[in-house]
Write a protein that holds these residues in place. Structure first.
Motif, PDB file in Angstrom:
ATOM      1  N   LYS A 297      -6.256 -42.232  46.838  1.00 44.80           N
ATOM      2  CA  LYS A 297      -5.368 -42.013  47.985  1.00 44.80           C
ATOM      3  C   LYS A 297      -5.713 -40.724  48.722  1.00 44.80           C
ATOM      4  CE  LYS A 297      -0.444 -42.376  49.125  1.00 44.80           C
ATOM      5  NZ  LYS A 297       0.912 -42.534  48.535  1.00 44.80           N
ATOM      6  N   ARG A 298      -6.246 -39.741  47.993  1.00 39.32           N
ATOM      7  CA  ARG A 298      -6.587 -38.464  48.629  1.00 39.32           C
ATOM      8  C   ARG A 298      -7.733 -38.585  49.624  1.00 39.32           C
ATOM      9  NH1 ARG A 298      -5.096 -36.169  43.420  1.00 39.32           N
ATOM     10  NH2 ARG A 298      -7.222 -36.485  42.626  1.00 39.32           N
ATOM     11  N   VAL A 299      -8.583 -39.608  49.450  1.00 41.40           N
ATOM     12  CA  VAL A 299      -9.772 -39.716  50.308  1.00 41.40           C
ATOM     13  C   VAL A 299      -9.825 -41.017  51.110  1.00 41.40           C
ATOM     14  CG1 VAL A 299     -11.116 -38.255  48.747  1.00 41.40           C
ATOM     15  CG2 VAL A 299     -11.153 -40.737  48.432  1.00 41.40           C
ATOM     16  N   ILE A 300      -8.887 -41.920  50.871  1.00 34.78           N
ATOM     17  CA  ILE A 300      -9.026 -43.263  51.436  1.00 34.78           C
ATOM     18  C   ILE A 300      -8.903 -43.279  52.949  1.00 34.78           C
ATOM     19  CG2 ILE A 300      -6.595 -43.973  51.301  1.00 34.78           C
ATOM     20  CD1 ILE A 300      -9.725 -46.056  50.346  1.00 34.78           C
ATOM     21  N   ARG A 301      -8.152 -42.345  53.542  1.00 34.11           N
ATOM     22  CA  ARG A 301      -8.034 -42.351  55.005  1.00 34.11           C
ATOM     23  C   ARG A 301      -9.379 -42.014  55.656  1.00 34.11           C
ATOM     24  NH1 ARG A 301      -2.521 -38.947  55.802  1.00 34.11           N
ATOM     25  NH2 ARG A 301      -3.358 -37.948  53.942  1.00 34.11           N
ATOM     26  N   ILE A 302     -10.126 -41.124  55.036  1.00 32.87           N
ATOM     27  CA  ILE A 302     -11.466 -40.812  55.556  1.00 32.87           C
ATOM     28  C   ILE A 302     -12.367 -42.040  55.461  1.00 32.87           C
ATOM     29  CG2 ILE A 302     -13.518 -39.384  55.198  1.00 32.87           C
ATOM     30  CD1 ILE A 302     -11.669 -37.220  54.101  1.00 32.87           C
ATOM     31  N   PHE A 303     -12.202 -42.788  54.386  1.00 33.47           N
ATOM     32  CA  PHE A 303     -13.031 -43.975  54.189  1.00 33.47           C
ATOM     33  C   PHE A 303     -12.699 -45.050  55.220  1.00 33.47           C
ATOM     34  CE2 PHE A 303     -13.862 -48.135  52.197  1.00 33.47           C
ATOM     35  CZ  PHE A 303     -15.213 -48.007  51.926  1.00 33.47           C
ATOM     36  N   TRP A 304     -11.415 -45.404  55.347  1.00 31.92           N
ATOM     37  CA  TRP A 304     -11.047 -46.529  56.204  1.00 31.92           C
ATOM     38  C   TRP A 304     -11.093 -46.200  57.695  1.00 31.92           C
ATOM     39  CZ3 TRP A 304     -12.247 -50.644  54.281  1.00 31.92           C
ATOM     40  CH2 TRP A 304     -11.834 -51.112  53.038  1.00 31.92           C
ATOM     41  N   TRP A 305     -10.862 -44.950  58.067  1.00 32.10           N
ATOM     42  CA  TRP A 305     -10.873 -44.595  59.481  1.00 32.10           C
ATOM     43  C   TRP A 305     -12.165 -43.881  59.920  1.00 32.10           C
ATOM     44  CZ3 TRP A 305      -6.066 -44.998  57.121  1.00 32.10           C
ATOM     45  CH2 TRP A 305      -5.122 -45.782  57.787  1.00 32.10           C
ATOM     46  N   GLY A 306     -13.071 -43.653  58.973  1.00 34.54           N
ATOM     47  CA  GLY A 306     -14.295 -42.963  59.313  1.00 34.54           C
ATOM     48  C   GLY A 306     -15.534 -43.616  58.728  1.00 34.54           C
ATOM     49  N   ILE A 307     -15.742 -43.451  57.421  1.00 36.15           N
ATOM     50  CA  ILE A 307     -16.984 -43.860  56.776  1.00 36.15           C
ATOM     51  C   ILE A 307     -17.239 -45.357  56.908  1.00 36.15           C
ATOM     52  CG2 ILE A 307     -18.204 -44.014  54.583  1.00 36.15           C
ATOM     53  CD1 ILE A 307     -16.706 -41.443  53.748  1.00 36.15           C
ATOM     54  N   ALA A 308     -16.275 -46.187  56.535  1.00 43.28           N
ATOM     55  CA  ALA A 308     -16.495 -47.636  56.501  1.00 43.28           C
ATOM     56  C   ALA A 308     -16.801 -48.212  57.879  1.00 43.28           C
ATOM     57  CB  ALA A 308     -15.312 -48.340  55.849  1.00 43.28           C
ATOM     58  N   PRO A 309     -15.966 -47.950  58.902  1.00 41.71           N
ATOM     59  CA  PRO A 309     -16.295 -48.544  60.208  1.00 41.71           C
ATOM     60  C   PRO A 309     -17.571 -47.992  60.827  1.00 41.71           C
ATOM     61  CG  PRO A 309     -14.355 -47.129  60.357  1.00 41.71           C
ATOM     62  CD  PRO A 309     -14.655 -47.293  58.908  1.00 41.71           C
ATOM     63  N   LEU A 310     -17.823 -46.698  60.662  1.00 41.08           N
ATOM     64  CA  LEU A 310     -19.023 -46.114  61.257  1.00 41.08           C
ATOM     65  C   LEU A 310     -20.286 -46.655  60.586  1.00 41.08           C
ATOM     66  CD1 LEU A 310     -20.353 -44.135  63.202  1.00 41.08           C
ATOM     67  CD2 LEU A 310     -20.040 -42.328  61.468  1.00 41.08           C
ATOM     68  N   ALA A 311     -20.304 -46.667  59.262  1.00 43.25           N
ATOM     69  CA  ALA A 311     -21.495 -47.142  58.542  1.00 43.25           C
ATOM     70  C   ALA A 311     -21.737 -48.620  58.811  1.00 43.25           C
ATOM     71  CB  ALA A 311     -21.330 -46.896  57.042  1.00 43.25           C
ATOM     72  N   THR A 312     -20.670 -49.410  58.861  1.00 43.37           N
ATOM     73  CA  THR A 312     -20.828 -50.845  59.104  1.00 43.37           C
ATOM     74  C   THR A 312     -21.338 -51.100  60.516  1.00 43.37           C
ATOM     75  OG1 THR A 312     -19.027 -51.287  57.553  1.00 43.37           O
ATOM     76  CG2 THR A 312     -19.661 -53.079  59.012  1.00 43.37           C
TER      77      THR A 312
END
Length: 312
Positions: free
Chosen positions: A156-171
């Motif tokens: 939960k501490r990092v998931i917002r960075i993943f879903w709103w940053g890393i995942a969409p950008l990398a995909t």
């Protein structure tokens, strides 16, 4: 109860066609050779985890007298044909893969019970089947809703960075999610990661995005469910596991807490249950439940792991 070395085993591979061009799923099967299997077991993998991760567990179960099948979902692992960016698959397709694997096993071993062991998303997908899977029981390990607010604290501490940053950008950059390069989750087709993102951002997860048919599909499942909540799971909180059990509202169910103190290292986490060193402490206690379901018992089963005695 059989000992670890009682049954010799044999591995085979099978290509299971799916209804998309020439695509197929690659299944690996481990069967005891010294006697007929007591039942057939499917091990359905977690998100981004290849079936090779479960081979030690599959072999061990086969040595105990069970036939075991592992597989990779379409567009993933050994079931990927061609480039990852060209893979056409989403989570509903993966649910269809589960249906086809179960149907194949029932056809192949028509006189034997079929038990499903799902790891993480491997326990979510069976409930999305168009008709309930023909299984005698679902053992759910480290699985629950992926709704981000219900993630366990470390995630939960990092998931917002993943879903709103890393995942969409990398995909967007790669045309798929390059999880192995990034050291997170695993390689995923674009359709899978985008749909999973939509689910994880909704409080009702899949049913909040796909519609009420999802709730109806889960409710149609009447096979017994035994869900293990791993207390040091860095991804799934107790609330998320409780959500999954609630989706299977018609299933006789047990939700059991698994204390990481049972592991040799004192740690299990989201992935650790299937590591070879867990055989005696975590895998062997499964055998009475598997034997019960294989014999046709429809109950979810008693707790598999007796509580550790307090030192105080």
């Amino acid at each position: 109860m059989p000992t670890t070395s009682e049954h010799e085993v044999q591995w085979t591979e099978m290509h299971l066609p799916i209804s998309v061009g020439s695509a197929c799923l690659l299944l690996r099967q481990c069967q005891p050779t010294t006697a007929a299997a007591m039942a057939q077991v499917v091990v359905a993998p977690a998100m981004g985890v290849p079936q090779s991760y479960y081979q030690a567990f599959a072999r061990w179960l086969a040595e105990q007298g069970y036939g075991v099948t592992t597989f990779d979902y379409r567009g993933h692992g050994l079931s990927l044909q061609g480039r990852l960016k060209d893979a056409k698959a989403d989570l509903l397709d993966w649910a269809k893969d589960c249906e086809q694997v179960a149907a194949q096993l029932k056809k192949q071993f028509s006189n034997q019970a079929l038990i499903w062991i799902g790891h993480s998303v491997g326990s979510q997908l069976p409930g999305l089947a168009s008709t309930p899977l023909p299984i005698n029981g679902l053992l759910s390990i480290a699985s629950g809703s992926g709704y981000w607010r219900d993630n366990a604290a470390p995630t939960k501490r990092v998931i917002r960075i993943f879903w709103w940053g890393i995942a969409p950008l990398a995909t967007w950059l790669y045309g798929a999610f390059p999880g192995r390069k990034l050291g997170m989750v695993g390689d995923l087709p674009a359709g899978v990661i985008w749909q999973w993102r939509r689910w994880c951002l909704h409080p009702r997860y899949a049913m909040g995005v796909e519609g009420e048919w999802v709730a109806d599909a889960y409710a149609a499942a009447h096979y017994p469910l035994h869900a293990l909540y791993v207390e040091d799971d860095e991804m799934m909180s107790l609330a998320s596991v409780q959500s999954l059990v609630g989706w299977y509202q018609s299933a006789p169910s047990t939700l059991e807490h698994l204390n990481p103190a049972r592991a040799p290292s004192g740690h299990i986490g989201h992935l650790g249950y299937f590591r070879p060193e867990m055989a005696e402490q975590l895998w062997r206690p499964l055998l009475p439940l598997l034997q019960s379901w294989g014999a046709g018992d429809r109950s979810p089963g008693k707790p598999l792991y007796e509580p550790k005695e307090s030192p105080f």
